[in-house]
Write an enzyme that holds these catalytic residues in place. Structure first.
Site, PDB file in Angstrom:
ATOM      1  N   GLY A  72     -36.729   8.670   2.040  1.00 46.52           N
ATOM      2  CA  GLY A  72     -37.948   9.479   2.125  1.00 46.52           C
ATOM      3  C   GLY A  72     -38.233  10.247   0.839  1.00 46.52           C
ATOM      4  NE  ARG A  73     -40.403   8.520  -4.406  1.00 46.44           N
ATOM      5  CZ  ARG A  73     -39.744   7.503  -4.948  1.00 46.44           C
ATOM      6  NH1 ARG A  73     -39.436   6.449  -4.213  1.00 46.44           N
ATOM      7  NH2 ARG A  73     -39.380   7.536  -6.212  1.00 46.44           N
ATOM      8  CG  LEU A  74     -35.922  15.773   0.870  1.00 42.62           C
ATOM      9  CD1 LEU A  74     -37.214  16.334   0.284  1.00 42.62           C
ATOM     10  CD2 LEU A  74     -35.795  16.177   2.336  1.00 42.62           C
ATOM     11  CG  HIS A  75     -35.024  11.277  -4.667  1.00 41.06           C
ATOM     12  ND1 HIS A  75     -34.785  10.196  -3.861  1.00 41.06           N
ATOM     13  CD2 HIS A  75     -36.275  11.106  -5.182  1.00 41.06           C
ATOM     14  CE1 HIS A  75     -35.825   9.378  -3.908  1.00 41.06           C
ATOM     15  NE2 HIS A  75     -36.749   9.918  -4.685  1.00 41.06           N
TER      16      HIS A  75
END
Ligand code: FMN
Length: 185
Positions: free
Chosen positions: A163-166
């Protein structure tokens, strides 16, 4: 640097292509940037070591402006490392040891190639190499070729997450050692 060593080891062990390739960015004295790939050839307690021609574009820039940045990207692992720091020339012993460990052909290329200079054509370089071979010169390290050590001032570890919550973990050098912080992705 312990985390850095672990990530390099994991990149090598995972079998990715050119795991030690890093994009090195330098800048002229007026701040104009320039990037290229070099290979990490080692690290010690203080920094990262690579080898090059001191009279190349990067060599000249690092000597007159040691501020630089390094980037590793391993797509297969969804990992990036960003390093900002300063470069200094390694000791003659470090350069000698690495030069002497290289294959003969690589030694000759390092000796004859005027890295980053304009040359007329490929033939010119092949002639330089062939003439060198015929003359049976000893393969000594030229004084304009050797190592730089990059001493990090900051290192950021980036790990891709769903979810691109890197994850972004930034280590910055301060008076007491290293400060660790999390950055928003
Ligand atoms: C995978 C890869 C590894 C490279 N490794 C080195 C290296 O370790 N040292 C080096 O001087 N150039 C290396 N090069 C060549 C540099 O990218 C660059 O072309 C050269 O050093 C001249 O750069 P400059 O004109 O900015 O000094 C490598 C290139 C690639 C694509």
């Amino acid at each position: 640097l312990d985390v850095f060593k672990l990530w390099i080891k994991e990149a090598i062990d995972s079998g990715v292509n050119e795991p030690t390739a890093m994009t090195l960015s330098t800048a002229s004295n007026s701040g104009y940037p320039s990037s290229r790939v070099v290979l990490l050839k080692g690290y010690n307690k203080t920094g990262l070591v690579f080898f090059t021609n001191y009279e190349s574009k990067k060599g000249k820039q690092l000597i007159s402006n040691p501020n630089c940045a390094v980037n590793f990207f391993w797509p297969e692992l969804e990992r990036q490392i960003r390093i900002e720091g300063v470069a200094r020339i390694t000791s003659e012993e470090v350069s000698e040891e690495y030069f002497n460990s290289r294959p003969e052909e690589s030694k000759i290329s390092a000796i004859i190639s005027p890295q980053s200079k304009v040359v007329p054509d490929r033939e010119y370089l092949e002639n330089l190499r062939d003439r060198f071979n015929y003359s049976k010169n000893v393969l000594c390290r030229p004084k304009n070729w050797g190592g730089f050590e990059i001493i990090p001032e900051s290192i950021e570890f980036w790990q891709g997450r769903p979810g691109r919550l890197h994850d972004r973990i930034l280590f910055s050098r301060n008076r007491d050692g290293w400060k660790k912080e999390r950055l928003a992705p």
